[in-house]
Every structure is written in C-alpha cells, then in structure tokens.
Design an enzyme around this catalytic site. Structure first.
Site, mmCIF file in Angstrom:
data_model
loop_
_atom_site.group_PDB
_atom_site.id
_atom_site.type_symbol
_atom_site.label_atom_id
_atom_site.label_comp_id
_atom_site.label_asym_id
_atom_site.label_seq_id
_atom_site.Cartn_x
_atom_site.Cartn_y
_atom_site.Cartn_z
ATOM 1 N N ASN A 81 -7.825 -8.731 0.063
ATOM 2 C CA ASN A 81 -9.075 -9.223 -0.512
ATOM 3 C C ASN A 81 -10.234 -8.763 0.360
ATOM 4 O O ASN A 81 -10.515 -9.343 1.409
ATOM 5 C CB ASN A 81 -9.049 -10.748 -0.617
ATOM 6 C CG ASN A 81 -10.237 -11.301 -1.388
ATOM 7 O OD1 ASN A 81 -11.189 -10.572 -1.674
ATOM 8 N ND2 ASN A 81 -10.185 -12.571 -1.733
ATOM 9 N N ASN A 91 -16.073 -11.631 -5.418
ATOM 10 C CA ASN A 91 -15.685 -11.300 -6.794
ATOM 11 C C ASN A 91 -14.405 -12.023 -7.227
ATOM 12 O O ASN A 91 -13.801 -11.654 -8.239
ATOM 13 C CB ASN A 91 -15.535 -9.784 -6.965
ATOM 14 C CG ASN A 91 -14.481 -9.184 -6.041
ATOM 15 O OD1 ASN A 91 -13.480 -9.809 -5.735
ATOM 16 N ND2 ASN A 91 -14.712 -7.948 -5.600
ATOM 17 N N ASP A 92 -14.006 -13.047 -6.501
ATOM 18 C CA ASP A 92 -12.765 -13.756 -6.847
ATOM 19 C C ASP A 92 -12.888 -14.560 -8.138
ATOM 20 O O ASP A 92 -11.916 -14.700 -8.886
ATOM 21 C CB ASP A 92 -12.362 -14.706 -5.711
ATOM 22 C CG ASP A 92 -11.893 -13.964 -4.472
ATOM 23 O OD1 ASP A 92 -11.812 -12.723 -4.525
ATOM 24 O OD2 ASP A 92 -11.624 -14.629 -3.456
ATOM 25 N N ASP A 125 2.717 3.538 -18.305
ATOM 26 C CA ASP A 125 3.596 2.383 -18.475
ATOM 27 C C ASP A 125 4.288 2.432 -19.838
ATOM 28 O O ASP A 125 3.771 3.005 -20.801
ATOM 29 C CB ASP A 125 2.742 1.112 -18.352
ATOM 30 C CG ASP A 125 3.558 -0.152 -18.350
ATOM 31 O OD1 ASP A 125 4.262 -0.392 -17.361
ATOM 32 O OD2 ASP A 125 3.476 -0.916 -19.342
ATOM 33 N N GLU A 144 6.865 5.958 -17.207
ATOM 34 C CA GLU A 144 7.815 4.895 -16.897
ATOM 35 C C GLU A 144 8.787 4.765 -18.064
ATOM 36 O O GLU A 144 8.480 4.175 -19.090
ATOM 37 C CB GLU A 144 7.095 3.559 -16.670
ATOM 38 C CG GLU A 144 8.056 2.464 -16.244
ATOM 39 C CD GLU A 144 7.728 1.103 -16.811
ATOM 40 O OE1 GLU A 144 8.154 0.107 -16.205
ATOM 41 O OE2 GLU A 144 7.055 1.019 -17.853
#
Length: 644
Positions: free
Chosen positions: A149, A154-155, A350, A379
């Site tokens: 972090n 910006n949490d 993905d 993937e």
C-alpha cells in the site's frame, strides 16, 4: 475515460450551426462517454469504431463535415436497440493531421458538438516498449491489492460500491496499489526478474458478492466494470503511467492481465446493455462445464461445446457474446488503446479457453499488426499437453489454428510438482516431467510457454512441497532451467505458504512489509528469517545467472530418460552448455558424465553455478538425495564448437 464536450459557440460555426437555436442545456456538461477517448494517426489499421454513449444520443442526427476533417472518411453510422448508443465507423487517411475528429449530434433542437483527439504515435514501439515477452524473461507475478500500500489516501471512495479496506478480513480489499509496486521495483529487480505481471488494474466497481467462501470483494481485479478506466483505488491512470515508466527505467517489462470472457455484473455494458445479443443468455442460469475437451474433441457434442464457451462462470459475471462484431471490435480496440496509451510490453489473457476462437485470433492479429513485437500468453487451465497446444500456435492437424504466442503451461507445472512429490515409477515422479516435455512436438514453439510452480489460483508452492528447503530448491532449479518463460508468484521467494482452504484468499495474503503496521519487512534482508534469506538468495543467484546465460534463456533442451530418480537434461547453444541433474530419490545418485557423452564430449570440466565447485568430467559426481545440481560445462581450449 476522459469526457469530451466542446461547447464554445465558435465551434458551432464549423458545422454551419450559427443560425441554430442553442438551448441552455448546451451550456451545461453533458453526461456522455466515447470509447475510445482518443486515437492515433499512422495506425496500421486505418479503421476506427467510435462508440458514443449518452442519453438518447442514438436518436439524434449526425452531421459530419468532410471539410472540417481532411483525410478522414465517415464510413457508416450504426444504431442498436438501446437509444443511448451510437456507433460511428471512420477511416483515418495517411495524410490526416493531429487535432480533433469533429462531428455534431442534433437531438430535440439541441446541437452537441464533439471532438475525438487524434494524436501522433509515441516512438519506441518494439524497442523501449511493446517489446514482447520471451524465454529470456523471468516474470514476477503480483496482486497489487496484496503486495504493498503505497498511498493510503486511495483506500476508500464513498462513491464506489465497495468502500471497505480491511486487512483483518481475507475476503476484503486490503489497500495495496500501484504506488506500492513502484516503491518496490528495486526489490523485484534485485530478485532477477525482467518483467512484472500484475493481476488486473482495470476498474472493478462491484459490490461484495456471495461466493462459497463468504462475501467476497473484487480485490483480485477480475470483475471489470469499465474497460477504459484504471481503478482509482489502485491510483488511477496517472499511477499506472507512472508505474510503467518507472518499471521501464528499471529494465522491467509490464504485462497487463486481460479478461474477455466475462464482465462484472455492474459493468455499464450490463447496466445499459447496447443490445441483448452482447451477452450469452440461457433460458435459465447455465454454468460453464469447464471441459476444454468439448472444444476440440472430434466426437464432442455441439451442446457440450456451447455450454463450455457460452456458459457463465458464476452468476455475477455475465458471459460476453464475443461473436457480436460491435462488441468484438470494442474489445480489440481497447487492447490496442491500452497498449499504446500505457506502453505495455505484453498481455496475459484470463480464461482463454472459454472465449470464441475467431475473436481470439482476430484480437491477437490486430495487436501484432500494430505492435509487431507484442506477445500474449493465454491462461488455458488444461489437463493435457494436446489441449494446451490446441490453444496456441501448434503442429496439430485441426480445423481451427490458434495464433496465440504461448500458454501458461499447466501440464508442465503439474509435472514439475509431481517430480518433486511422487516417487519414481514407470509414469510417475520425474518420469511424468520427462514424458510431458516429450510431447513438446505438438507446439510450434514450446519456448514461448510460461512455466510456473504456483500462482494466485493454486496452493502455495512451499506448502505443496511440505515446507522442505531441499524440495524448494529443486523446484526453483527446475523452474529457472527448463524450457520456456518462467514466472514466480510474489512471496514464493521468501517461502510464503498456505493452501486454498477455505478460499483462494489464503494463497493471496499480504506481502509482509508492504503495509503500515507490519511487524516484519520481508523486502529487507534484516526482516527475513535465515530460511527466508536462503530461499531468496537461491532464487536471486540462479535468476541473475540466467539473465546472461544464452543456454538457459534461448538454448535448446535435450533430456535423458530418467534412471530411477535421477533426471538429467541439458540446455545448450553454440556458446554455452548447462547440465542439470535432479535427484528425486531419497538416496544419493552417481552421475557419470560419460553416460551423456552426446553432449559432454566437447568438455572436460563442470562448474556448479550455485556453489562455484569444479569437477572434471573424467570422474563420477555424487548427486545428494533430494537435490538438483546445475553445472556449466567448460570446453577444452582446442575443442571445436559444439555441434547441435
């Protein structure tokens, strides 16, 4: 995504609008977006699909003045069922100038004057960025939310659906961000990595979703809600630009993680659906069967194949209909826009095996057309080598031929773990690795496959090998000397451990030291235990050697049939030969160099690259139980060059 609204009255005259009534609404900001938000001159593909999304914009009339847009042609206007969308198709000629592509929309006596910025392409394509990923690279995979972090500001965002950042809850966001990655680029570089693969950084404005493990947040990044936005809890667009620039300064490439199979249920595509055929609908909810065999099996049921490709992952991830040409073009252009804007080096895609095959080939071809050195890794969580080969460039005689650079090589991953975990047998233990690699004939170039020991969807490697240092070193030795592009999962180098019980979050724990309040800082030697430093130094020493080893990065592979638990293979080219001997047995083994004279006859000494010990090839070498030895062979001064 930037909003573009050009409302000064002087602009209206270029369309001859000066006599039109301008309502007060024109003087206020109009809530609309354009996808893409800007484009470039000199693209190999001159065609551009511009998506305009705004309240009832699809009901309006379009005015495009060729005189105001020299060398730009409006090819067509396409409307869809949802009146909030307008699709414009342009051809940008070779003589177009930087500036705004200008057009107007007339709706209910209002004129909206818009402009799409057209810019010059930045230099360095294929040289300083968009360089692609190859077997000379060593990838470091990290999950930004769990790595570090760097900016606690910006949490939390009150206007997002998930406002929580709680490190005590393994299913919640923890607050890691792109600044946190920037802060530890020196660490990644020190480890010997040459590229960073971050799990997705695109906006995931999703609420908590109920999954078997509980109420889960989208901290992992795979629930997209706007393809053109970087999640502001990661730091937004500016932080991503800063990260890529800083990584390139450190000599590190950046790989972006993409998802095309599905979106988050709160994506604007789903909330403001352009047309119903953008989503794969079923009479009632239909989950995918996850069986890739249904895609290529010549005996397969068409229904099984449809369920595999068009079935949903989970109810909160709508499955995209990639056969829709408007949607397909939107996604392909987004990949190009991302690569050009952020100067990416490669892509990891993905859920590759679940996507429409034609879309995938068109995507790969479009990227390579604009960025000739770019590469993509798919993937494909497959069960067999043949299945893996099917989804990338291959030597198979099949109707659909994939143009993907390479896959994430799950068969080799599983075989390496079996070599470390099971006793030698006719098809078990190290024989499983030998036989898996023997099927490389199915790939066009197996060196383009990415090999690994664990990742964010698998049990942690150190736990899988019983938290045993010998097993750890054997695995890392295999990873960094076998063919292909190795990647290590963040924390593996410092013995982070756990199983996916009760959820994936258990193998996605925070990197110790990356967050305020951490009692230990494992980014520093002083914060690591003796065992952790042994592990870190082992990875670093071997990865650093690999960087300058032509044999390990680009050389050929020759493997010998294992003898009991001893597996011997060579990596070699005209400049260097490396002998690797893995003894998976519980008893020591004797390595007789003469048994491998096909590759050893040009040399007379061998140096252990990890210890510096030297051996003569005329003598027998003891390989301790449960160990790997990596030896660089030295030529006789008068010997000729090695013959392949």
């Amino acid at each position: 995504m930037r909003k573009f609204i050009f409302l000064p009255l002087a602009l209206l005259s270029f369309f001859g609008f000066s006599q039109k009534k301008i309502s007060d609404s024109l003087l206020r900001s109009v809530n609309f977006k354009m996808y893409p938000s800007n484009w470039w001159l000199g693209m190999k593909n001159p065609h551009l699909q511009l998506v305009i999304r705004g309240k009832n914009f699809g009901k309006g009339e379009l005015l495009f003045d060729p005189k105001e847009n020299p060398d730009i042609k409006l090819d067509g206007i396409q409307k869809v069922k949802n009146p909030n969308f307008l699709f414009l198709n342009f051809t940008i000629g070779p003589n177009a100038k930087p500036g705004n592509l200008k057009f107007g929309i007339h709706y209910l006596d209002n004129w909206y004057v818009l402009g799409l910025p057209l810019e010059k392409r930045s230099p360095g394509n294929g040289k300083t960025w968009a360089r692609g990923i190859n077997s000379s690279d060593f990838i470091y995979l990290l999950m930004p939310d769990r790595f570090s972090n760097g900016d606690p500001n910006n949490d939390h965002y009150a206007n997002m659906r998930d406002t929580v950042a709680d490190r005590k809850n393994p299913l919640a966001r923890h607050g890691g961000d792109l600044q946190g990655v920037i802060n530890y680029l020196d660490y990644i570089q020190q480890l010997g990595a040459t590229a960073i693969w971050l799990t997705p950084v695109i906006e995931n404005d999703m609420p908590l979703e109920k999954e078997p493990s509980g109420m889960l947040s989208g901290y992992h990044g795979y629930w997209f809600t706007d393809h053109y936005e970087i999640d502001k809890r990661m730091g937004g667009k500016e932080a991503y630009l800063k990260l890529v620039a800083a990584a390139h300064e450190h000599g590190l490439k950046i790989i972006q993680d993409a998802v095309y199979n599905h979106i988050g249920a709160e994506h604007w595509i789903m909330k403001d659906l352009p047309d119903s055929n953008w989503i794969n609908w079923w009479p009632s909810y239909q989950n995918t069967n996850h069986r890739e065999e249904a895609i290529f099996d010549i005996h397969a049921s068409a229904n099984d194949r449809e369920i595999m490709e068009a079935g949903w992952f989970v109810p909160h991830l709508p499955d995209l209909n990639l056969r829709n040409p408007l949607l397909a073009t939107y996604l392909i252009q987004q990949a190009i826009w991302m690569t050009q804007t952020f100067q990416l080096d490669g892509w990891r895609v993905d859920t590759y095996k679940y996507c429409d095959p034609l879309f995938l080939n068109n995507l790969n071809a479009a990227l390579e057309k604009e960025f000739p050195s770019i590469t993509s890794l798919g993937e494909a969580t497959v069960n067999t080598v043949a299945a893996g080969a099917y989804f990338c460039r291959n030597n198979l005689n099949v109707p659909w031929k994939s143009n993907l650079t390479g896959i994430l090589d799950f068969p080799v991953c599983n075989a390496m773990l079996e070599a470390l975990k099971k006793k030698y047998g006719w098809s078990d233990g190290v024989m499983a690795l030998y036989t898996t690699l023997a099927e490389d004939m199915l790939y066009k170039n197996p060196m383009n496959n990415c090999i690994f020991l664990d990742n964010h969807d698998k049990d942690r490697f150190y736990s899988v090998v019983d938290e045993n240092m010998n097993n750890f070193q054997m695995g890392i030795g295999l990873l960094l000397t076998e063919r292909g592009i190795p990647h290590v999962y963040y924390g593996t180098e410092i013995l982070m451990k756990n199983f996916k019980n009760p959820s994936d979050a258990m193998v996605r724990e925070d990197f110790p030291g990356g967050f305020t309040g951490d009692l230990k800082n494992k980014f520093l030697e002083s914060g690591r235990t003796d065992s952790e430093n042994i592990a870190f130094n082992y990875v670093t020493r071997l990865a650093t050697f690999r960087k300058t080893s032509s044999a390990l990065t680009m050389g050929a592979l020759m493997q010998y049939i294992p003898s009991k638990g001893l597996y011997v293979y060579f990596r070699y080219d005209s400049n260097q030969t490396i002998l690797c001997a893995l003894n998976s047995d519980t008893l020591s083994a004797s390595l007789h160099f003469e048994d491998y004279k096909e590759r050893t006859r040009y040399f007379d000494t061998a140096t252990d690259i990890m210890t510096g010990s030297m051996y003569t090839l005329s003598e027998m070498m003891n390989i301790p139980a449960r160990s790997i030895r990596i030896l660089e062979l030295k030529k006789r001064p008068t010997a000729n060059k090695v013959v392949h």
